[in-house]
Design a protein around this motif. Structure first.
Motif, PDB file in Angstrom:
ATOM      1  N   UNK A 185      41.278  43.086  57.059  1.00 25.62           N
ATOM      2  CA  UNK A 185      39.911  43.492  57.338  1.00 25.62           C
ATOM      3  C   UNK A 185      39.646  44.837  56.689  1.00 25.62           C
ATOM      4  N   UNK A 186      38.366  45.159  56.475  1.00 26.32           N
ATOM      5  CA  UNK A 186      38.031  46.505  55.980  1.00 26.32           C
ATOM      6  C   UNK A 186      38.556  47.545  56.943  1.00 26.32           C
ATOM      7  N   UNK A 187      39.140  48.610  56.399  1.00 28.79           N
ATOM      8  CA  UNK A 187      39.756  49.616  57.239  1.00 28.79           C
ATOM      9  C   UNK A 187      38.715  50.612  57.719  1.00 28.79           C
ATOM     10  N   UNK A 188      38.855  50.993  58.979  1.00 27.93           N
ATOM     11  CA  UNK A 188      37.952  51.990  59.538  1.00 27.93           C
ATOM     12  C   UNK A 188      38.199  53.336  58.880  1.00 27.93           C
ATOM     13  N   UNK A 189      39.448  53.668  58.716  1.00 28.41           N
ATOM     14  CA  UNK A 189      39.839  54.905  58.038  1.00 28.41           C
ATOM     15  C   UNK A 189      40.470  54.554  56.705  1.00 28.41           C
ATOM     16  N   UNK A 190      40.269  55.371  55.715  1.00 29.69           N
ATOM     17  CA  UNK A 190      40.864  55.109  54.408  1.00 29.69           C
ATOM     18  C   UNK A 190      42.373  55.055  54.513  1.00 29.69           C
ATOM     19  N   UNK A 191      42.925  55.881  55.365  1.00 22.49           N
ATOM     20  CA  UNK A 191      44.371  55.901  55.506  1.00 22.49           C
ATOM     21  C   UNK A 191      44.862  54.872  56.506  1.00 22.49           C
ATOM     22  N   UNK A 192      43.968  53.984  56.947  1.00 22.56           N
ATOM     23  CA  UNK A 192      44.312  53.017  57.968  1.00 22.56           C
ATOM     24  C   UNK A 192      45.437  52.092  57.570  1.00 22.56           C
ATOM     25  N   UNK A 193      46.031  51.513  58.559  1.00 23.94           N
ATOM     26  CA  UNK A 193      47.201  50.680  58.344  1.00 23.94           C
ATOM     27  C   UNK A 193      46.823  49.361  57.694  1.00 23.94           C
ATOM     28  N   UNK A 194      47.758  48.817  56.986  1.00 23.03           N
ATOM     29  CA  UNK A 194      47.594  47.508  56.371  1.00 23.03           C
ATOM     30  C   UNK A 194      48.014  46.470  57.404  1.00 23.03           C
ATOM     31  N   UNK A 195      47.042  45.877  58.092  1.00 22.80           N
ATOM     32  CA  UNK A 195      47.332  44.868  59.087  1.00 22.80           C
ATOM     33  C   UNK A 195      46.933  43.513  58.521  1.00 22.80           C
ATOM     34  N   UNK A 196      47.932  42.710  58.224  1.00 21.96           N
ATOM     35  CA  UNK A 196      47.676  41.378  57.698  1.00 21.96           C
ATOM     36  C   UNK A 196      47.677  40.359  58.825  1.00 21.96           C
ATOM     37  N   UNK A 197      46.681  39.485  58.816  1.00 20.79           N
ATOM     38  CA  UNK A 197      46.643  38.349  59.724  1.00 20.79           C
ATOM     39  C   UNK A 197      46.815  37.104  58.867  1.00 20.79           C
ATOM     40  N   UNK A 198      47.840  36.319  59.177  1.00 21.46           N
ATOM     41  CA  UNK A 198      48.194  35.176  58.349  1.00 21.46           C
ATOM     42  C   UNK A 198      47.600  33.876  58.883  1.00 21.46           C
ATOM     43  N   UNK A 199      47.286  32.986  57.944  1.00 24.78           N
ATOM     44  CA  UNK A 199      46.896  31.641  58.302  1.00 24.78           C
ATOM     45  C   UNK A 199      48.100  30.838  58.766  1.00 24.78           C
ATOM     46  N   UNK A 200      47.852  29.603  59.176  1.00 22.36           N
ATOM     47  CA  UNK A 200      48.923  28.785  59.752  1.00 22.36           C
ATOM     48  C   UNK A 200      49.801  28.140  58.689  1.00 22.36           C
ATOM     49  N   UNK A 201      49.399  28.241  57.439  1.00 21.22           N
ATOM     50  CA  UNK A 201      50.221  27.742  56.352  1.00 21.22           C
ATOM     51  C   UNK A 201      49.804  26.368  55.852  1.00 21.22           C
ATOM     52  N   UNK A 202      50.103  26.111  54.580  1.00 18.91           N
ATOM     53  CA  UNK A 202      49.886  24.810  53.952  1.00 18.91           C
ATOM     54  C   UNK A 202      51.205  24.369  53.342  1.00 18.91           C
ATOM     55  N   UNK A 203      51.702  23.232  53.802  1.00 23.28           N
ATOM     56  CA  UNK A 203      52.978  22.735  53.286  1.00 23.28           C
ATOM     57  C   UNK A 203      52.737  21.899  52.035  1.00 23.28           C
ATOM     58  N   UNK A 204      53.333  22.327  50.938  1.00 27.88           N
ATOM     59  CA  UNK A 204      53.186  21.632  49.653  1.00 27.88           C
ATOM     60  C   UNK A 204      54.501  20.961  49.283  1.00 27.88           C
ATOM     61  N   UNK A 205      54.442  19.667  49.054  1.00 34.71           N
ATOM     62  CA  UNK A 205      55.616  18.902  48.637  1.00 34.71           C
ATOM     63  C   UNK A 205      55.361  18.340  47.250  1.00 34.71           C
ATOM     64  N   UNK A 206      56.256  18.631  46.323  1.00 36.49           N
ATOM     65  CA  UNK A 206      56.154  18.120  44.954  1.00 36.49           C
ATOM     66  C   UNK A 206      57.262  17.096  44.745  1.00 36.49           C
TER      67      UNK A 206
END
Lengths: 116, 115
Positions: free
Chosen positions: B92-113
């Motif tokens: 998300x856009x950070x409130x402070x420029x020095x704000x933490x890098x908080x990643x929220x991950x999706x549930x994933x996509x399984x790819x089979x080749x």
């Protein structure tokens, strides 16, 4: 460079026991994070740190404590283990290139924890 | 709030193309893409920071539509080594420029080749 290291690789606990998962990085990264990964849930942020002495909660912090006394180390403590904490735990670190920039997160190999 | 990835799983033959989508209900600052092989740690693929930005990594590229809060990962002429689970991580856009890098991950996509 060893990158991000985690110990132990595997751990089995009984309900109510406490333990500390270790995480260390040798890349002088400011940011460090702990995630847990459960089947079908992706990676969920537990706690993170923006530097030594500074930590904050993520999405699922309950039951876990962290501290960051040095840049290199970021241990995760389970206060009283519960079966719901059975998961794979990943530690990650990243370097803040400049103000407002995102950077690559480097993940450790993970710790597989089972709580009986 | 967790971004939504689609599809949840896809099976391809070697040489075919695939698209994986990542959608958020919130305004985004950046989108990260990672690939995870079974039993291993996630490995970084690319970061997209600007609206409409497109990046490439060999035959894997991605786009980021900041206005729609969506990102897509494109795998062209897939190889057996592309198999794994792909995750998008949104910031998300950070409130402070020095704000933490908080990643929220999706549930994933399984790819089979398959060969």
């Amino acid at each position: 460079n060893a990158g991000v290291t985690q110990t132990p690789k595997f751990q089995v606990l009984k309900t109510g026991q406490s333990m500390t998962l270790q995480c260390a990085q040798d890349m002088n990264h400011e940011y460090m994070s702990w995630y847990r990964q459960d089947p079908g849930m992706g990676l969920r942020l537990i706690h993170y740190s923006v530097g030594a002495g500074i930590t904050d909660q993520g999405e699922v912090p309950n039951g876990y404590n962290v501290s960051r006394s040095t840049t290199e180390d970021f241990p995760l403590r389970l206060l009283s283990a519960a079966p719901s904490q059975t998961s794979v735990y990943f530690c990650a670190s990243s370097y803040r290139k400049g103000q407002g920039n995102s950077d690559t997160q480097y993940f450790g190999p993970g710790t597989r924890l089972t709580v009986l | 709030q967790q971004p939504v990835q689609s599809p949840q799983a896809v099976i391809l033959r070697e040489g075919e193309d695939a698209v994986i989508n990542c959608s958020s209900s919130k305004a985004l600052y950046s989108v990260h893409w990672y690939r995870q092989k079974h039993g291993e740690a996630p490995v970084f693929l690319m970061i997209l920071l600007k609206g409409g930005e497109q990046k490439g990594h060999e035959k894997i590229s991605a786009s980021f539509n900041e206005k729609k809060q969506q990102s897509s990962l494109y795998l062209t002429a897939s190889q057996l080594s592309y198999s794994g689970t792909y995750f998008c991580g949104t910031e998300r856009p950070r409130v402070l420029i020095q704000g933490a890098q908080k990643l929220v991950f999706g549930q994933g996509t399984r790819l089979t080749i398959n060969p």
